[in-house]
Scaffold this motif. Structure first.
Motif: not given
Length: 211
Positions: A39-43, A69-70, A97-108
């Motif tokens: 989570v601390n890997c902010i980039n 998700a964070n 939980a992954l639904a909270n990854c608001i910038n997620l566009s590609n998921l495998t």
């Protein structure tokens, strides 16, 4: 690698403040701890985790998802969770939980050879429908215990992924019959923005373009 090892690795990587791409293969029990530390890997925007062939169950899968998700800048994620012990609420918990990854566009997601049934498949689909920016999804759920109800429910749920344009769905080696296949197809026909679909049921593969 156990809990302390994976968490320690994640904590160390958290100091890599400019890290944007990461691929890791780790053991079983450290999954949640590693995710929490990352989570601390902010980039971090691109992440691949190899967690296959371990003993990860519902709690571990949900915990990993909650931690990831964070990771607010995550846009590309590959999770290999096959040949584990995920069933019951593990898959839907991961999806929610992954639904909270608001910038997620590609998921495998590779969750084949686990213990998922009808409710698990439908729940995962419903959860992923909340990933509002998801446009490319590869979902391998082969070798589970999904039947007609689960296949239809999964399709109906994925039809609500409003920005989904590319879908690869593998449901081979489950318990899906003619009714389930028909229900799945009818539901996916309602994916209004879907343009490319690869669908595998049993041992057959169907590829559709320009839907």
């Amino acid at each position: 690698m156990g809990d302390e090892d994976a968490s320690g690795l994640g904590s160390a990587l958290a100091n890599c403040i400019n890290l944007s791409n990461l691929t890791l293969k780790i053991g079983d029990e450290g999954a949640s701890g590693l995710g929490s530390a990352l989570v601390n890997c902010i980039n971090l925007s691109n992440l691949t985790l190899y967690l296959d062939g371990n003993q990860i169950g519902d709690e571990g899968a949900s915990g990993l998802g909650s931690a990831l998700a964070n990771c607010i800048n995550l846009s590309n994620l590959t999770l290999r969770l096959y040949n584990n012990q995920i069933g019951a609420m593990g898959a839907s918990g991961l999806g929610s939980a992954l639904a909270n990854c608001i910038n997620l566009s590609n998921l495998t997601l590779y969750i084949y050879d686990n213990q998922m049934g009808d409710e698990d498949a439908s729940g995962l689909g419903s959860a992923l429908a909340n990933c509002i920016n998801l446009s490319n999804l590869t979902l391998n759920l082969s070798g589970n215990q999904i039947g007609d109800e689960g296949a239809s429910g999964l399709g109906s749920a994925l039809a609500n992924c409003i920005n989904l344009s590319n879908l690869t769905l593998d449901l081979g080696y489950n318990q899906i019959g003619a009714m389930g296949a028909s229900g799945l197809g009818s539901a996916l026909a309602n994916c209004i923005n879907l343009s490319n679909l690869t669908l595998k049921l049993m041992q057959k593969q169907f590829i559709c373009y320009g839907l």
